[in-house]
Design an enzyme around this catalytic site. Sequence first.
Site, PDB file in Angstrom:
ATOM      1  N   LEU A 400       0.898  -1.105  -0.070  1.00 26.89           N
ATOM      2  CA  LEU A 400      -0.012  -0.019  -0.014  1.00 26.89           C
ATOM      3  C   LEU A 400       0.831   1.452  -0.011  1.00 26.89           C
ATOM      4  O   LEU A 400       0.365   2.404  -0.638  1.00 26.89           O
ATOM      5  CB  LEU A 400      -1.054   0.027   1.302  1.00 26.89           C
ATOM      6  CG  LEU A 400      -2.371  -0.687   1.274  1.00 26.89           C
ATOM      7  CD1 LEU A 400      -3.229  -0.535  -0.042  1.00 26.89           C
ATOM      8  CD2 LEU A 400      -2.083  -2.338   1.109  1.00 26.89           C
ATOM      9  N   ASP A 401       1.896   1.183   0.726  1.00 24.96           N
ATOM     10  CA  ASP A 401       2.787   2.327   0.679  1.00 24.96           C
ATOM     11  C   ASP A 401       3.312   2.796  -0.592  1.00 24.96           C
ATOM     12  O   ASP A 401       3.267   3.913  -0.901  1.00 24.96           O
ATOM     13  CB  ASP A 401       3.852   2.220   1.849  1.00 24.96           C
ATOM     14  CG  ASP A 401       4.290   3.395   2.501  1.00 24.96           C
ATOM     15  OD1 ASP A 401       4.062   4.447   2.552  1.00 24.96           O
ATOM     16  OD2 ASP A 401       5.465   3.242   3.426  1.00 24.96           O
TER      17      ASP A 401
END
Length: 669
Positions: A400-401
């Site tokens: 996600l980052d």
Amino acid sequence: MAHVMHGVESAVRQPVQVPVEPAQTEDSRLDACLERATGALLAAQRRDGHWVFELEADTTIPAEYVLLKHYLGESDPTLQKKIAKYLRRIQGAHGGWPLYHDGPFNISASVKAYLALKTIGDAPDAPHMRRAREAILAHGGAGTTNVFTRILLALHGVIPWQAVPTIPVEIMFLPRWFPFHLFRISYWGRTVLAPLLVLQAVKPSSRNPRRTSIDELFPEGSARIRRAPRAMHQSRPWFAVFALIDALIRFAEPYFPAGPRKRAIAKAIAFVTERLNGEDGLGAIFPAMANTVMLFDALGYPRDHPGVVAARNAIEKLIVLKRDEAYCQPCVSPVWDTVLACHALIEVGSERALVSARRGLVWLAPRQVLDTVGDWAEQRPGVRPGGWAFQYANPHYPDLDDTAAVVMAMDRGAHRLVVSGGIDFSEAVARGREWVLGLQSRNGGWGAFDADNTSEYLNHIPFADHGALLDPPTADVTARCAGMLAQLGLEADRDALRIALDFLRRNQQADGSWHGRWGMNYVYGTWSALCAFNAAGVNPHAPEIRRAVDWLISIINADGGWGEHGSSYDLDYRGHPPAPSTASQTAWALLGLMAAGEVNHPVVERGIDYLLRENDAAGLWPEPQFTAVGFPRVFFLRYHGYAKFFPLWALARFRNLKHSSESAARLGM
């Protein structure tokens, strides 16, 4: 004419005046530094448009690489001598090895480094080995190491397998609803554990061509080593329950039928081979790769088997080979390095910076995972793929980052990188946003790889003494994803953004900071959260923002920079421990303060001055410190790129805001 000639004669007769160089203005200092630092970053760009910098961990990874070769009965004297030189150089003044630059003694890292050096051929009575041995014994000996070190020692015949917590391979048959299942733990946990289950079942031994032993590190003898004690983070009741379960399994395991065990091993192998990931390796992380190589070896796979060849090549690609030294990286970080470099260059905004940023984004575009339904789908089966991984390839495990950072860079680039016939990133942005939204956890936050990976009780099993078996939502990743949603500004995302900001408010520390799971530590988390609130349009006078600003101001160092080290992850943390300033952490603090509208604060001026002073003639910021983390308290990281793009980013943001009527940039990062 006479008047003119008189003037000329007077001018000739006057002593020559050497013009005095005017003092360099702050603007000219800043512009010169930006020019140097931009040039240094552009020089590091690869021909195909991407960046990848070294990613250095502590001694455990190069030591384990040496011991893997030892396990396989292989030797590369030239390479091993270079690794030995690296290990000797980073030995601490305390005699052992730390987990980060200038950190305290760590027993597990020290035992691994000592064993690796002895395996390479360092004499036990050499001064550095004697110092290491004395330090290890002073801290209780090799019998006090953590579980992963014990497993390594058992594989190398140093200690008995009875000293290692047992997890039978038959857990591969457990149903999804059961309290323990591979998909209840983190991605890194399952990729490391799946091959390890087979190794624990087979219990192979290192070939040990040198017959290396480290009996001298066990005051009471290695055969008498007891099982791993309860770790500091583990509660007594939970640990007692799981220790009892471990004892019962240990008692019953010899009576497990052979047929089901054979099928369980096959199931574990199928899990591994489905995710083998070519020459980028299982999970694209060294521990999982090393376990895969040992699994294939233990089961008698021929060395020319395609899976074996790919697994071994994946490990060799992690080696950083220099003239005199070498070490093994835990993984590589090309997507993360590239997207952060792009953000910094878009902020710089010069023509050459934007051209390079565009090349970086073009390189990133085809690396979006659009067709592999990864492990994340166990919790979110209805979500379409659309994320980016951290490494060159890791399709089962996008994160996600990285995805949020890429989406924000592409969104921003669409407004800045205006070129004739340019690439349209709108579809990539839309799919990335869709995937990020789909993986929001029920509490409003985001983890790094999975949704709702929150079975906290699993961190209390004996195997989980590292305390990082899970991937729960964290403030820093949540802030990145919330910042992405806010920057895109779609009405449809309003509710998701609202509950994400509520998650951040609930998780703000009492002192006003936010915890940083993946960057060290509260400075990183606070920068991330302030960016999200700013992008969402939260009033900079809101109490959560004021408290965060006050905290950042309160911890500035006397030299005008900010610093934080690994002790900030200690379980008994009682406030910011002073640490030397670093360029990357100073940049985070400045970016956070500027996101809160404090571009004109004197503290920001001091931080900018620190960055200007520390930049060298080559446009670089020397930074030996570790400013990132793999597992808090257990495994720390030094991204060699952080000091190359984060300070540049902060300086460019400062210049842009100073020349703008805005007090903050409405951006998610």
